[in-house]
Every structure is written in structure tokens, then in C-alpha cells.
Design an enzyme around this catalytic site. Sequence first.
Site, mmCIF file in Angstrom:
data_model
loop_
_atom_site.group_PDB
_atom_site.id
_atom_site.type_symbol
_atom_site.label_atom_id
_atom_site.label_comp_id
_atom_site.label_asym_id
_atom_site.label_seq_id
_atom_site.Cartn_x
_atom_site.Cartn_y
_atom_site.Cartn_z
ATOM 1 C CE LYS A 5 -31.881 39.720 -20.894
ATOM 2 N NZ LYS A 5 -31.966 41.171 -20.668
ATOM 3 N NE ARG A 9 -33.907 43.821 -23.139
ATOM 4 C CZ ARG A 9 -34.256 43.839 -21.840
ATOM 5 N NH1 ARG A 9 -34.361 44.961 -21.164
ATOM 6 N NH2 ARG A 9 -34.512 42.716 -21.218
ATOM 7 C CG MET A 39 -34.140 52.877 -17.258
ATOM 8 S SD MET A 39 -32.918 51.936 -16.283
ATOM 9 C CE MET A 39 -32.923 50.381 -17.084
ATOM 10 N N GLY A 40 -35.773 51.885 -14.080
ATOM 11 C CA GLY A 40 -34.995 51.229 -13.027
ATOM 12 C C GLY A 40 -35.671 50.054 -12.336
ATOM 13 C CG ASP A 85 -34.563 45.499 -12.680
ATOM 14 O OD1 ASP A 85 -34.469 45.818 -11.472
ATOM 15 O OD2 ASP A 85 -33.582 45.295 -13.404
ATOM 16 C CE LYS A 125 -33.224 46.972 -8.444
ATOM 17 N NZ LYS A 125 -32.470 46.935 -9.712
#
Lengths: 319, 319
Positions: free
Chosen positions: A67, A110, A220-221, A223, A227
Site C-alpha cells: 500500500k 480497515r 487510533m491516532g 502513527d 504522536k
Amino acid sequence: MLVITNQEIQQHVGAAVVIDAVEKAFAALGRGESKVFPVARGSGSDPRHITAIKSGFDASTGFMGVKAASYNPGNRTRGRASHTSTTLLIDDLTAEVVAVVEAGYLNGLRTAAADAIAVKYLARADSHRLGIIGLGAQAVFEIEAVAAVRPIDTVYAARRAGADTDRFAQAVSERTGLTVEFRDVEDLARQADIIVTATPATSPVLRDEWIRPGTHVSAMGSDNVGKMELPVELVARSLFYMDYPDQSAVIGEAQHLLAAGKATLADLRHRSLGGLICATVSGRSSADDITVFDSSGIAIQDIAAAHAAMTIVRSARSA
Amino acid sequence: MLVITNQEIQQHVGAAVVIDAVEKAFAALGRGESKVFPVARGSGSDPRHITAIKSGFDASTGFMGVKAASYNPGNRTRGRASHTSTTLLIDDLTAEVVAVVEAGYLNGLRTAAADAIAVKYLARADSHRLGIIGLGAQAVFEIEAVAAVRPIDTVYAARRAGADTDRFAQAVSERTGLTVEFRDVEDLARQADIIVTATPATSPVLRDEWIRPGTHVSAMGSDNVGKMELPVELVARSLFYMDYPDQSAVIGEAQHLLAAGKATLADLRHRSLGGLICATVSGRSSADDITVFDSSGIAIQDIAAAHAAMTIVRSARSA
């Protein structure tokens, strides 16, 4: 080579099928059958235009995949999406590129799928109040996915100065039928059974003392290096799980846990979502446990989601 | 998103245009305008099935790009190509994936292009005898590309036990009009003005003492740890250049130079093909110099070649 378009995916692919595909992919990873390759990353002429390349082998579908996800904040002023994403599906047996899948929309599904799978395995079965922190497009996917695995009847969203709350509430309502109630973040945290954080934050978006016993948090933030959405104290006292510990240790919430000396990489390595699904790692043991899932995003999610999309769209085309 | 097929590229894209595009890309890299991202690599269920992902930003075209190249030796027994290759072209400005380019055939052209560009800048102008070591499909591309930059009238190919020399000679003749003469490798090395090695060797395919003053060697085979086509003594006494020194130091001929203590990474870093094109590194200074080019293959070649193919095929479609 098939080309699967974003438009076809929006038309035919729903959250439930992606959650199912991504869960199977995490199970295969947990059994040690799949592989995550190193992430490559770089910028174009504008240093803010980043392309990140995630690749791997997903044994649940028998596909390798690559990806390429590009982010260009300058696109906003051009009226274009700031993120684009494309996945190549490569047959494990023949090395043939079978499909190129436009994955902009799929990426939202996803990512939310992993957070929802964590909810499915970790949140109390009677969890029905969901608190969402973050009012971007991803937050809508997150609400939809969690509502697919728990009987959510109440959605609290954290107020944010200047945010278009009406537009967000309408997007959630259209997609899920749920009504959003806006709350101060402390109220939200003290009342929700499940909290999902979906922000680009670099410091905690909630406080440890606000979190009630029994709460589940999917973050989920985080990455990238630096962060951070959760206080280290909360992560340290929770039952803590990650999509991919070796990556979370560098770019996820786990980076701060390690930096604070609250865990070692060896401690973290067995606390994977795949291990939880395969029951090689134990989950919640009482209604009072606080559980936390840290998602940083890995290629097997992209491969499983793209494979599901390819299968559904191909079938829709020939129908 | 455009899809540019292998078949269209075979029909419309020739060696000269790819050499030109790849030269411009190396020039931009030499000026420090382009970027090469880290290579990602991994295997599928069969450890011999490798996918390598090369990515970067090519300032000469204004595109970022990602090439996924898969190798599955098991495909030979299935009557399929053992290598497949696909390149995504991403607009540097908008982050949009503009095209997916089937790059199996193009890969042969872009690899040969780099070796021919080194010949163009390093080989004596009157070089006309080309020696090729390796009788695979790539060797045919190499002969074609070198013949595009020097007045080649004689092609020697190294004999190899069990190889189908007739088939190779026919392929070269069909593609270039040149007649191949088969020689023992020592004779070939002693008589050629330019030598191209295109083998999967892990030990030298020729000896240092066979190489005459004034010879140019382009070595394309080494692209992994442990691979080796040239004796360290030859590389050490030559004027030595690489497509990308930091990569050559790990997977190219330079790995053996470093291991033998004949050079340091700092020595090597300025000896790039891009620097040679931009004249920040000097080339041949006499007709007696031996020059060596070590090609390990980088993303800017893939991007420039895919961009050229896209442009040509798009124009052919609308003609």
C-alpha cells in the site's frame, strides 16, 4: 490486472465484511503465518508531502500486498483529498499483481476495523455508550465499526472549538442512524463504556483519572514518532494491546510507555491483537479491568481489506 | 488512474527513450533534487518468493513512485515469468496515483539504460567490441542499450555449458541486428572494449589480469548481499562509479570493496553516476584508464522509465 475503484468500493463494500476480513488477517498473524515487511517512507519536493509504503504477506488470503499512502496537506486548498491510498495485491503463488485497489475509502474501513476488533475482544459485552474524541472523517468510520460489534445506543463526541459539529452529527446519523451528543471531553470520558480516540494529537487528549473501571479505549491516532493521545499512566495501569508491538514501540502509544521506563519491548511483544484473537494472550478478566488498544496500522489490514473489496466488486460486476 | 500494460510498452517504448529519461533522472539525483527512499523487502509463504519495494521521488519528472518487484523461481515450472514488476506513479503536487504501469518489460530497459549511460560517460569513444557475460533475457537488453550509445559492431558472448546459445544469438539478432560470437570468457575479456556482466553470480565471473587498459566494465548483476561479479582487485584499481553508493555498499560490488578494506563509505559516496553526469566527479582521464560501473538499481530509474512509458502509450492511444 483488475482495477478496483474507490467509487465501486464505496458502493459495494460495508464495514462488517472488512471487520471480518481484518479479523481473519490478525488471527493468521497471531498464528505466525503472516509477515509484515519494513515500512518505507519519504517526501516529495514539498517536505510535507509524505508517501508511506506498507507491505507484507497475509496468509488469511494468500496475498502479498503493497500500500502506498500519500499525504499532502496542500491539497486541502486545492479542494482535493489530503490523503490518497492505493494497494497492489500480489498472488503469493504466482507473484502476479492481480489487482490494483484504490484504497482511500477502504483505508478508513480497515483502520476502524482493527479498533472494532479490539472492542469485540476487550470491551464489556454490555458496553453501549461510545465516546469519540476527534471529529474528522475517520471518526465516522470508527463509530460505525464499533456499532457493528457492540449494542451502541449512545454516542458522545468531544466538543472542539471551531469544529462543524452539525456536519459531523449529520455524517454519523446518515452512516449509522445514531445521534451524536456533544460533551466536554471530561464528561465524555467519565460516562462512556468505550472510548475511541481519532486525532493527530502529540499530547494526551484525556486524563488518567477520568477513566472509570471497566472502560475500553481504542487509540487510533498515533502513527508516527512523537504522536500521542493517551496519558502514559493510563496505558501503564491498563491491560494494554497493540496491532503490531514492534511498530507501536516506535510510532504508537507504546513509544511513550517505553520512554517512561514503564515497560520493555520484550514485555510488549506478546501483547498483540493477533495473540488476543488466538487466545495466546489473555484478555479482560473482570468487569473492572481497563483495557487499551493501540492501533498504528499494518499492511495485513490493507491486504485483507483490498482482497475483500476485490472479491465483492468483481462479483458485483459480473452480476 | 491510467493502467499502462506490458504489451503496450513492448509495442511502443524503445531503448533510446528510456536511456534518455533515465539519464535525466540520474542528473537530477546528481544535483541533489531527487530522493531514494529505503528499500522494503520480504517473502511470501515460500521463502524463495521475494517481493522488493523500491520507492522515491524523481525531480526530473515531478513524480514520486513505488515499484513492487516480485521474484518467484517456482513460476518457471508453471511456464510463467519468474519476475513481475509494477510501478505506481504518484503526482508530486497532488499526491494522486496517476498511473499503474506494468513494468516487467520496462524493468529490462531501465536496468540496461543505467549501464549504457555509464558506457556513454565512461567508455572510450571508439569502443566497438562489446563482451557480454550472462545469456539471460537481461543480456539482450544490455547489448541493445550499449549499442545505442557506442558504435558496437562486434558482440562477444561468454560460452556457458548447457546454455542455448542459438536461441540467445537469435534474440540478439532480432532485437539489434548484431551477430553474437561465442568466446571463452578469458578471450572475451582480453578482446572487448566494453564488458557487461549480467549474471546472478556470487563470485567473480572474470579475472583482474584479463582486463586490458582502456576497458570499461558495467556490472549489473549484484543486487543483494553476497552477490559478486567482479574481482575486488579490478574494482580497486579502476575508476569506480555506482548508481547509488549507499546501496551499492550493501548489495552491490562495493560491499566487497568495503569488506576487503580497499575503500571507505566516505570514499565511495561521491562516486555516483549522477555526479559523473553533473561533472561534480571526474570521469576517464586517459585512453588507458579502466572504468567500472556498478549498478544495483534504484527507484528513480523506475519512475523515469514508467513516466516515459505512460507519456508514450497515452499519446499512442489517442493517435
